[in-house]
Design an enzyme around this catalytic site. Structure first.
Site, mmCIF file in Angstrom:
data_model
loop_
_atom_site.group_PDB
_atom_site.id
_atom_site.type_symbol
_atom_site.label_atom_id
_atom_site.label_comp_id
_atom_site.label_asym_id
_atom_site.label_seq_id
_atom_site.Cartn_x
_atom_site.Cartn_y
_atom_site.Cartn_z
ATOM 1 N N THR A 206 0.976 -6.482 -0.608
ATOM 2 C CA THR A 206 2.096 -6.126 0.267
ATOM 3 C C THR A 206 3.131 -7.249 0.218
ATOM 4 O O THR A 206 2.972 -8.213 -0.522
ATOM 5 C CB THR A 206 1.618 -5.991 1.738
ATOM 6 N N ALA B 228 5.882 -12.120 -12.193
ATOM 7 C CA ALA B 228 4.852 -11.065 -12.295
ATOM 8 C C ALA B 228 3.664 -11.582 -13.120
ATOM 9 O O ALA B 228 3.179 -12.684 -12.884
ATOM 10 C CB ALA B 228 5.476 -9.805 -12.889
ATOM 11 N N LEU C 54 3.545 -12.795 -16.039
ATOM 12 C CA LEU C 54 3.817 -13.855 -17.020
ATOM 13 C C LEU C 54 3.069 -15.121 -16.630
ATOM 14 O O LEU C 54 3.050 -15.508 -15.471
ATOM 15 C CB LEU C 54 5.324 -14.152 -17.085
ATOM 16 N N GLU D 213 12.265 -5.639 -4.651
ATOM 17 C CA GLU D 213 11.438 -5.862 -3.472
ATOM 18 C C GLU D 213 11.405 -4.575 -2.659
ATOM 19 O O GLU D 213 12.238 -3.687 -2.885
ATOM 20 C CB GLU D 213 12.036 -6.987 -2.631
ATOM 21 N N ASP E 34 14.709 -13.594 -3.155
ATOM 22 C CA ASP E 34 13.492 -13.477 -3.971
ATOM 23 C C ASP E 34 13.430 -14.620 -4.986
ATOM 24 O O ASP E 34 12.384 -15.248 -5.153
ATOM 25 C CB ASP E 34 13.476 -12.132 -4.702
ATOM 26 N N LYS F 237 10.781 -17.923 -5.242
ATOM 27 C CA LYS F 237 10.084 -18.337 -6.466
ATOM 28 C C LYS F 237 10.355 -19.808 -6.791
ATOM 29 O O LYS F 237 9.443 -20.542 -7.196
ATOM 30 C CB LYS F 237 10.518 -17.443 -7.629
HETATM 31 N N1 LIG Z 1 7.383 -4.810 -7.947
HETATM 32 C C1 LIG Z 1 7.313 -5.869 -8.725
HETATM 33 O O1 LIG Z 1 7.705 -5.850 -9.901
HETATM 34 C C2 LIG Z 1 6.728 -7.132 -8.182
HETATM 35 C C3 LIG Z 1 6.302 -7.213 -6.882
HETATM 36 N N2 LIG Z 1 5.782 -8.391 -6.415
HETATM 37 C C4 LIG Z 1 5.321 -8.459 -5.038
HETATM 38 O O2 LIG Z 1 4.248 -7.521 -4.872
HETATM 39 C C5 LIG Z 1 4.242 -7.058 -3.518
HETATM 40 C C6 LIG Z 1 4.223 -5.533 -3.507
HETATM 41 O O3 LIG Z 1 5.352 -5.095 -4.181
HETATM 42 P P1 LIG Z 1 5.550 -3.524 -4.473
HETATM 43 O O4 LIG Z 1 4.223 -2.883 -4.708
HETATM 44 O O5 LIG Z 1 6.610 -3.403 -5.488
HETATM 45 O O6 LIG Z 1 6.114 -3.035 -3.049
HETATM 46 P P2 LIG Z 1 5.903 -1.584 -2.394
HETATM 47 O O7 LIG Z 1 6.832 -1.525 -1.235
HETATM 48 O O8 LIG Z 1 5.939 -0.537 -3.436
HETATM 49 O O9 LIG Z 1 4.389 -1.632 -1.851
HETATM 50 C C7 LIG Z 1 4.033 -2.409 -0.743
HETATM 51 C C8 LIG Z 1 3.019 -1.549 0.000
HETATM 52 O O10 LIG Z 1 2.405 -2.320 1.024
HETATM 53 C C9 LIG Z 1 2.250 -1.456 2.148
HETATM 54 N N3 LIG Z 1 2.042 -2.288 3.318
HETATM 55 C C10 LIG Z 1 2.944 -3.047 3.956
HETATM 56 N N4 LIG Z 1 2.332 -3.687 4.979
HETATM 57 C C11 LIG Z 1 1.026 -3.328 4.958
HETATM 58 C C12 LIG Z 1 -0.129 -3.652 5.732
HETATM 59 N N5 LIG Z 1 -0.036 -4.510 6.755
HETATM 60 N N6 LIG Z 1 -1.319 -3.074 5.429
HETATM 61 C C13 LIG Z 1 -1.415 -2.222 4.392
HETATM 62 N N7 LIG Z 1 -0.366 -1.869 3.602
HETATM 63 C C14 LIG Z 1 0.831 -2.421 3.900
HETATM 64 C C15 LIG Z 1 3.510 -0.643 2.162
HETATM 65 O O11 LIG Z 1 3.344 0.512 2.931
HETATM 66 P P3 LIG Z 1 4.657 1.182 3.602
HETATM 67 O O12 LIG Z 1 5.570 1.539 2.481
HETATM 68 O O13 LIG Z 1 4.099 2.354 4.320
HETATM 69 O O14 LIG Z 1 5.221 0.121 4.500
HETATM 70 C C16 LIG Z 1 3.664 -0.335 0.679
HETATM 71 O O15 LIG Z 1 2.978 0.826 0.320
HETATM 72 C C17 LIG Z 1 5.480 -7.664 -2.855
HETATM 73 O O16 LIG Z 1 5.092 -8.832 -2.172
HETATM 74 C C18 LIG Z 1 6.365 -8.054 -4.042
HETATM 75 O O17 LIG Z 1 7.203 -9.157 -3.751
HETATM 76 C C19 LIG Z 1 5.639 -9.511 -7.185
HETATM 77 C C20 LIG Z 1 6.027 -9.464 -8.485
HETATM 78 C C21 LIG Z 1 6.622 -8.291 -9.069
HETATM 79 N N1 LIG Z 2 11.712 -7.976 -6.974
HETATM 80 C C1 LIG Z 2 11.118 -8.975 -7.808
HETATM 81 C C2 LIG Z 2 9.702 -8.577 -8.110
HETATM 82 C C3 LIG Z 2 8.976 -9.645 -8.807
HETATM 83 O O1 LIG Z 2 8.846 -10.766 -8.279
HETATM 84 C C4 LIG Z 2 11.900 -9.128 -9.107
HETATM 85 O O2 LIG Z 2 12.740 -8.248 -9.339
HETATM 86 O O3 LIG Z 2 11.668 -10.080 -9.861
HETATM 87 NA NA NA Z 3 3.446 -15.079 -13.140
#
Ligand SMILES: NC(=O)C1=CN([C@@H]2O[C@H](COP(=O)(O)OP(=O)(O)OC[C@H]3O[C@@H](n4cnc5c(N)ncnc54)[C@H](OP(=O)(O)O)[C@@H]3O)[C@@H](O)[C@H]2O)C=CC1
Ligand SMILES: N[C@@H](CC=O)C(=O)O
Ligand code: NA
Length: 404
Positions: free
Chosen positions: A101, A161, A163, A249, A260, A264
């Site tokens: 999350t 990510a 990398l 994000e 963001d 980092k």
């Molecule tokens: N997407 C990317 O390319 C990258 C993402 N990240 C990091 O990975 C993490 C997830 O990103 P991403 O999957 O894209 O984001 P999403 O918004 O797609 O997924 C996050 C999920 O977490 C859920 N969530 C939030 N709070 C809670 C909780 N307390 N308990 C259970 N579930 C919860 C959300 O539910 P709901 O929508 O219902 O709130 C949502 O489904 C973030 O921290 C992001 O910064 C890091 C690198 C790359």
């Molecule tokens: N939103 C971020 C996800 C990875 O950290 C990005 O675009 O790089």
């Molecule tokens: Na990395």
């Protein structure tokens, strides 16, 4: 609770929190891996509304074959964050929290407690590592090896990510890379919020720079391409594309405001021995139109309004084009001057960052060994699959260290 050093039943119980873009890819990749990892047990999967648990002592834990269906039809409501450490601590083997999350509440209510109880954490969530310096220090002190009974803590996917950026920096530090000699006194204007927490040690890295956001990389590779044809689409259209590709994000404003990338850089700076007070300790250029900065509302409402400011970005691009350049969103850390910065720069079309494609990151690391020609890590820096891979690789780092 079985601690990393203790003899456990050899099983490793995984609690997965968050099943969004990264989380769903993580579970998909994990289900492919499970047949080769007989010690792994899925003990918990929770979304923000529903949860499925195994009874922690039952050998038949959660199957990943139909987890979406099982989760959506589960009678169990969402597990409140403060209950997660207790629940995982009851597992009869080593437990791992996989936080997929971006929830600050989850960090606040589970991380330190999990680590101090020997529960490991693997996560792409940057929040815990880019908050205050004190919180960073507490995480290090609570986790293995600084705390011999602490859980393992891995967060490779918080920067670039999947990398191998954090792991590469760790290897450089562990092998004692030397740095050029520095001036005896630092510039008088040294910002008070960024200090080297110890004297220049022989293994300090000296510069880190590049493109750290997959979203901003995609936006500028598409909006300000090196080739003038075809005519790029409007800025706000490309932002929507980045969101639908799963790069942004949860709220794209956290990409556009530079936060963001700032997160980092704070993580990287702290990793190489700089103490950084917060993401506000250095200049971060926001691309949120001034008129929208203070407006709240949902991400969708923001994107609808963003269309009215496409002209501002087009003006920036034309200025770069008039110099035969392109725009890129870059960040840098200079250890000697203790300068950290994030923003849009005009770069020559022959520059490495000008040639990036898609959500590519490019991170250049300079040390004594890599002084003339930096060590460069390049590749997709955003996207559910490439991020989940980084989280899964961290889980395997834990598995390899837990006694069977
Ligand atoms: N997407 C990317 O390319 C990258 C993402 N990240 C990091 O990975 C993490 C997830 O990103 P991403 O999957 O894209 O984001 P999403 O918004 O797609 O997924 C996050 C999920 O977490 C859920 N969530 C939030 N709070 C809670 C909780 N307390 N308990 C259970 N579930 C919860 C959300 O539910 P709901 O929508 O219902 O709130 C949502 O489904 C973030 O921290 C992001 O910064 C890091 C690198 C790359
Ligand atoms: N939103 C971020 C996800 C990875 O950290 C990005 O675009 O790089
Ligand atoms: Na990395």
């Amino acid at each position: 609770m079985v601690l990393p050093g203790e003899k456990s039943n050899g099983k490793i119980y995984i609690g997965v929190v968050g099943v969004g873009g990264v989380g769903t890819h993580f579970l998909s990749q994990l289900s492919t891996l499970l047949p080769t990892q007989p010690r792994l047990r899925i003990a918990l999967i929770t979304s923000s509304t529903k949860a499925i648990y195994s009874t922690s002592t039952s050998p038949s834990t959660i199957s990943l074959d139909n987890w979406r269906h099982d989760l959506s039809t589960s009678n169990s409501t969402y597990l409140y964050p403060h209950l997660i450490p207790h629940w995982l601590a009851n597992c009869p083997g080593h437990a791992v929290l996989v936080d997929n999350t971006s929830s600050p509440k989850l960090v606040e209510e589970t991380y330190t407690q999990c680590l101090k109880n020997g529960i490991s954490i693997v996560t792409p969530n940057k929040v815990a590592f880019s908050a205050s310096q004190q919180e960073w220090d507490d995480l290090q002190a609570s986790s293995y090896p600084r705390n011999p009974d602490g859980g393992f803590l891995y967060h490779e996917a918080t920067v670039g990510a999947g990398l191998p950026i954090l792991s590469t920096i760790k290897d450089l530090l562990d092998t004692g890379d030397k740095v050029p000699s520095y001036p005896s006194t630092f510039p008088p204007h040294k910002p008070p919020e960024i200090v080297i927490i110890n004297s220049i040690t022989p293994n300090q890295i000296t510069h880190i720079s590049g493109v750290f956001s997959g979203t901003m990389s995609y936006l500028f590779n598409t909006f300000s391409p090196t080739s003038p044809f075809p005519q790029p689409q409007p800025w706000s259209t490309i932002v929507r594309q980045a969101r639908s590709l799963g790069y942004t994000e949860p709220d794209p404003r956290d990409d556009l405001n530079g936060k963001d990338v700032a997160r980092k850089l704070v993580i990287l700076a702290r990793l190489i021995g700089l103490s950084v007070a917060s993401t506000d300790a250095f200049p971060v250029q926001s691309l949120i139109p001034a008129a929208l900065e203070k407006q709240g509302g949902s991400a969708d409402e923001f994107l609808n309004k963003l269309e009215n400011y496409d002209g501002e970005m087009a003006t920036l691009r034309h200025a770069a084009e008039s110099e035969g350049k392109v725009l890129r969103f870059v960040g840098s850390i200079d250890v000697a001057t203790q300068n950290v910065k994030v923003g849009v720069e005009k770069v020559g079309k022959g520059e490495p960052v000008a040639g990036l494609r898609g959500s590519d990151n490019l991170v250049a690391i300079r040390t004594e060994r890599y002084k003339e020609s930096p060590l460069v890590v390049q590749g997709a820096g955003a996207g559910g699959a490439v991020t989940a891979m980084g989280v899964l690789a961290d889980l395997l780092r834990v598995v390899r260290q837990v006694p069977s």
